[in-house]
Design a protein around this motif. Structure first.
Motif, short mmCIF file in Angstrom:
data_model
loop_
_atom_site.label_atom_id
_atom_site.label_comp_id
_atom_site.label_asym_id
_atom_site.label_seq_id
_atom_site.Cartn_x
_atom_site.Cartn_y
_atom_site.Cartn_z
N TYR A 173 31.13 -8.79 -88.80
CA TYR A 173 29.74 -9.22 -88.93
C TYR A 173 29.58 -10.13 -90.14
O TYR A 173 30.31 -10.03 -91.14
CB TYR A 173 28.82 -8.01 -89.14
CG TYR A 173 28.66 -7.12 -87.94
CD1 TYR A 173 27.49 -7.11 -87.19
CD2 TYR A 173 29.69 -6.25 -87.55
CE1 TYR A 173 27.32 -6.27 -86.10
CE2 TYR A 173 29.54 -5.41 -86.46
CZ TYR A 173 28.36 -5.41 -85.74
OH TYR A 173 28.21 -4.58 -84.65
N PHE A 174 28.58 -11.01 -90.05
CA PHE A 174 28.23 -11.87 -91.18
C PHE A 174 26.82 -11.50 -91.63
O PHE A 174 25.90 -11.43 -90.81
CB PHE A 174 28.29 -13.34 -90.78
CG PHE A 174 27.96 -14.28 -91.91
CD1 PHE A 174 28.92 -14.60 -92.85
CD2 PHE A 174 26.69 -14.84 -92.03
CE1 PHE A 174 28.62 -15.47 -93.90
CE2 PHE A 174 26.38 -15.71 -93.07
CZ PHE A 174 27.35 -16.03 -94.01
N ASP A 175 26.67 -11.28 -92.92
CA ASP A 175 25.36 -10.92 -93.48
C ASP A 175 24.54 -12.19 -93.67
O ASP A 175 24.83 -13.02 -94.54
CB ASP A 175 25.55 -10.20 -94.82
CG ASP A 175 24.22 -9.77 -95.45
OD1 ASP A 175 23.16 -9.97 -94.80
OD2 ASP A 175 24.25 -9.23 -96.57
N GLN A 176 23.49 -12.36 -92.83
CA GLN A 176 22.65 -13.55 -92.90
C GLN A 176 21.56 -13.43 -93.97
O GLN A 176 20.80 -14.38 -94.18
CB GLN A 176 22.00 -13.82 -91.54
CG GLN A 176 23.02 -14.06 -90.44
CD GLN A 176 22.38 -14.55 -89.17
OE1 GLN A 176 22.34 -15.74 -88.90
NE2 GLN A 176 21.84 -13.63 -88.37
N GLY A 177 21.48 -12.26 -94.61
CA GLY A 177 20.52 -12.10 -95.70
C GLY A 177 19.34 -11.24 -95.31
O GLY A 177 18.96 -11.16 -94.13
N PRO A 178 18.73 -10.58 -96.32
CA PRO A 178 17.62 -9.66 -96.03
C PRO A 178 16.40 -10.36 -95.45
O PRO A 178 15.58 -9.72 -94.79
CB PRO A 178 17.32 -9.06 -97.41
CG PRO A 178 17.88 -10.03 -98.40
CD PRO A 178 19.08 -10.63 -97.74
#
Length: 877
Positions: A173-178
């Motif tokens: 997974y890639f964390d696209q930001g909160p």
């Protein structure tokens, strides 16, 4: 993190795994080589025979890598949101026992961080709940433990069905930001929000699921991975929506230009623009791979996507045909990677245009249905069932239904509509689940087992019609057998054969198998598994057993007829393209010893002149006595040289090219003549339509053509003899006879009308009493010819209650026709037909006469008819 285009990511992925020792292979067709599947929806589909060890990879490679085009529609109602697509590209790499978890995890991490340059701190990993081994592997690569999550079987254990190959998987997974997340403090990979975007799934296929639920180890541990190209493109391009990536955003731009709308100003408009962009890719690639619109199977999926795109276009103000603008953009964007969309561009455009025009009429029909439903409506609410019927049967957008209803102050029962839609979705899910389960099911049964045990059959039949061979397997009544005795039938498998197995439209060979003490007739030849040739045979004497040495001899005369017809099919195909256009593609064929048949894409019936020209062009090539040139080359080299690939056909890396000079060059594995002159003559016997945008030609060659021409000539001679005219005057005399027959039928119809009950009753009602006391009818009538007047008198005379007389006058094509007639009783009472005609004929500038019972006359002046009738009345009444 550097911006990368979709094309750059695709090439970097393939080159990376190619560098690791994987073989780069082309995308397979969207038509899977598996009857249990509707469409290719995953990268592993083409490698099923490798996973099942029915086919072995070249030992020079440790695995394979592909960019696979996929179509999936089980979640069609979600398409248009940030993630869901019906058409997508799946980047894959596959191992069939050569590498496993350690290598796969290391390479996935290396590619993600070093090639793509993704920040390691932005990457998160999920593993199956008890897969400690994979957790340790990720940790050994430097992944922090708090970036690894355990998920249950629903998320991280891959199964195609309740039994069969399966195994744990690990997703990246890639964390696209909160800012794109749900805001929950418990948000983590696996959450339904968009913060953590899964872009890579590594499946470790190592178990064989049993019916009792246990997991037995597979023969080899395999790797099946997939990286969604559109998803990773979104990450690399710094966007959170697949439709904002370079390729799809260009297609959204086409919609902006056509509709005049601007993207990202209205949510409903945006969704329509995204759906059209997505569906345009699906329909373009489906048609390029040989799928045509229909009402079932793949054709139905294609038609549904086409119509859904048209519906959405209608909603945002795009009127008339428009999808070919998308086709042109897709060819520009993706044609260098997928040459089939370039090669079939004209065909794609014509099929889509035809469907757009057809569906335009369907939409109008739906509007009529809705208007009728509203006219009959009691109350102010249209039922959900009727709204669903409009949507499902007519393809009528429910949004349009709501708009039209609102104009008449009518609501739509949307709850009922959604209930019907949910029921349909359940049916679709059930069908897709069945397809998914079938994706990994073992297919081929006993034939697959035989192939695995004895290996592929060597085919030497291109150059030889007879060879020595060994019986390596026998199948009878669906089971393995040791032998076949006289009178028994079964499938005989040889190590080597000259018999061509039915394939590519060409029928299987027949002939004989002979051993020292036995003989069998080969009734047909098929290849139920690729590489395995089965001879359906009946033993006529002795016994044939596994291990026997036999002589395999093909029926040479029959094979010769087949080869003539097969090469003629290629020549006709090329001739059709020259006469009708390059959009013509072969879409199915039959090549037998008696005739040939092939279906081709075209959009209207061919004219007799076009067919004659096709036949002339084909025979000109045949009679030029051109030697055929047959050779093997790579698929890429064949494409570059302009060789025609058959519509919807699937090819390997090495292909066989059949050339007839410069006239025809096709990929084909069938049997062909050495010189076109061997065909002798090709004669087209019929041309018909067999479906939307699909035509069918049947033809005969050589002896078949001679038999056909002789039969036609015999029929012509027989007809000429019946008509008693020279042979080549048959059509002229037939035309003249048909004209005379039509005139006769016209006259007969007019005569029947004149003496119909209504006509006779009208005349009878006009009867007056003559001076002699008998009834007389004096009237103007309508007739087709003079002779009909007498028929009319016969009918009137039979219907008169009291015997009497008539004086009838008609305008027969500008000439007056007069008839006076009476019964014997009327004549006895003083009526004289001859005297009446003599008295009234001068009124029409005519003359005539006859007996007292009947007299006739003709006249030139029809304007005097009324005067003639009046003269008769004065004389008789």
């Amino acid at each position: 993190m550097k911006y990368m285009t979709t094309a750059e990511i695709r090439e970097k992925y393939l080159a990376f795994f190619e560098g690791k020792g994987c073989k780069r292979m082309p995308s397979s067709s969207l038509i899977p080589d598996d009857p249990s599947l509707l469409l290719t929806s995953a990268g592993m589909v083409q490698f099923k025979p490798y996973f099942l060890h029915q086919k072995e990879l070249d030992p020079a490679y440790i695995g394979t890598t592909t960019a696979q085009k996929c179509v999936r529609t089980n979640d069609i109602d979600n398409i248009g949101d940030a993630r869901h697509l019906s058409f997508f590209e799946m980047m894959g790499n596959f191992s069939f026992g050569k590498y496993f978890k350690n290598e796969m995890c290391a390479w996935a991490f290396e590619f993600s961080t070093e090639v793509l340059g993704l920040p390691a701190e932005k990457l998160y990993f999920t593993v199956f709940e008890d897969d400690d081994e994979t957790i340790e592997i990720w940790k050994s690569l430097g992944v922090p433990e708090d970036h690894i999550s355990r998920l249950g079987e629903d998320d991280n254990f891959w199964r195609a069905g309740p039994t069969g190959p399966c195994g744990p998987c690990s997703e990246i997974y890639f964390d696209q930001g909160p800012e794109v997340g749900c805001g929950s403090p418990d948000c983590k990979p696996g959450c339904d929000c968009d913060r953590y975007l899964e872009f890579w799934n590594c499946v470790f296929t190592q178990f064989d699921g049993q019916e009792d639920g246990t997991l037995a180890p597979l023969l080899t541990k395999n790797i099946d991975t997939g990286m969604g190209l559109e998803r990773i493109a979104a990450i690399m391009q710094g966007v959170t929506n697949n439709y904002d990536t370079d390729v799809l955003r260009s297609l959204v731009g086409v919609g902006e230009r056509l509709s005049g709308k601007t993207y990202k100003q209205d949510a409903e408009v945006d969704k329509s623009l995204r759906i059209i962009a997505d569906h345009s890719r699906s329909v373009t690639f489906m048609i390029a791979d040989g799928i045509l619109p229909s009402n079932e199977g793949r054709g139905y999926v294609l038609r549904r996507l086409l119509r859904r795109a048209i519906q959405k276009a209608h909603m945002i103000g795009i009127e008339g045909p428009f999808l070919n603008d998308y086709v042109d953009e897709i060819v520009e964007l993706m044609g260098s990677v997928y040459p089939e969309v370039v090669e079939n561009r004209e065909l794609i455009r014509r099929v889509i245009l035809s469907e757009e025009e057809r569906f335009g009429a369907t939409l109008r029909q739906g509007q009529v249905f809705l208007a009728e439903a509203l006219d009959k409506l009691e109350g102010d609410t249209l039922s959900g069932e009727e709204a669903f019927t409009l949507h499902d049967t007519y393809g009528f957008p429910v949004e349009v239904t709501e708009e039209m209803c609102a104009d008449r102050n009518v609501k739509v029962d949307m709850e009922g509509f959604e209930r019907c839609m949910d029921e349909q979705r359940e049916r679709a899910r059930a069908a897709n689940t069945k397809d998914a389960e079938a994706a990994w099911s073992t297919y081929g049964g006993i034939h697959a087992d035989v192939l695995k045990e004895v290996g592929a059959t060597e085919f030497v039949g291109y150059s030889e019609l007879e060879c020595a061979a060994k019986v390596v397997a026998i199948i009878a009544n669906g089971e393995r057998a040791d032998k076949l005795s006289a009178g028994e039938e079964g499938e005989i498998v040889l190590d080597t054969t000259t018999f061509y197995a039915e394939m590519g439209g060409e029928v299987g060979d027949t002939g004989t198998l002979r051993s020292a003490g036995a003989e069998a007739d080969v009734l047909d030849t098929k290849a139920p598994e690729k590489g395995l040739v089965c001879h359906k045979a009946k033993v006529v004497s002795g016994t044939i057993a596994v291990g026997d040495e036999v002589t395999a001899a093909v029926d040479g005369a029959r094979r010769a007829r087949i080869t003539r017809n097969h090469t003629a099919t290629h020549i006709l195909h090329a001739a059709l393209r020259r006469v009708l256009g390059d959009h013509v593609k072969q879409a199915g064929s039959y090549v037998g010893p008696d005739r040939l048949r092939f279906d081709f894409t075209h959009f209207e019936a061919t004219t007799p002149e076009q067919l004659a020209e096709v036949e002339r062009v084909a025979n000109e090539e045949i009679m030029s006595a051109v030697s055929t040139n047959i050779y093997e080359t790579s698929l890429d080299a064949a494409r570059e040289s302009g060789v025609t690939a058959l519509f919807g056909e699937k090819y390997g890396d090495v292909v066989r090219v059949v050339e007839c000079g410069e006239f025809s060059r096709e990929l084909c594995g069938g049997c062909h003549v050495a010189n076109t002159a061997e065909i002798g003559l090709v004669k087209i016997t019929s041309e018909t339509g067999v479906g939307a945008n699909l035509r069918r030609i049947e033809a005969v060659t050589s002896f078949g053509a001679l038999e056909y021409v002789n039969k036609v000539e015999a029929e012509l001679k027989e007809t000429a003899a019946e008509l008693r005219v020279p042979l080549f005057d048959v059509s002229e005399r037939t035309a003249a006879n048909m004209k005379a027959l039509k005139e006769f039928q016209k006259t007969r119809k007019a005569a029947k009308t004149a003496i119909s009950d209504d006509g006779v009753n009208m005349l009878l009602s006009a009867a007056k009493q003559a001076q002699g006391g008998y009834p007389v009818i004096i009237s103007r009538v309508k007739i087709a010819q003079p002779g009909a007047m007498r028929n009319m008198w016969d009918v009137v005379r039979a219907r008169m209650e009291t015997p009497g007389a008539v004086v009838l006058i008609a305008d027969n094509e500008g000439k007056a026709t007069l008839l006076a007639a009476g019964t014997d009783e009327a004549v006895a009472a003083g009526f004289n037909a001859g005297a009446v005609i003599k008295e009234i004929a001068p009124c029409v500038k005519g003359g005539g006469g006859g007996k007292p019972t009947m007299a006739q006359a003709g006249g030139k002046d029809v304007s005097g008819i009324d005067a003639a009738l009046e003269s008769a009345r004065k004389m008789l009444l």
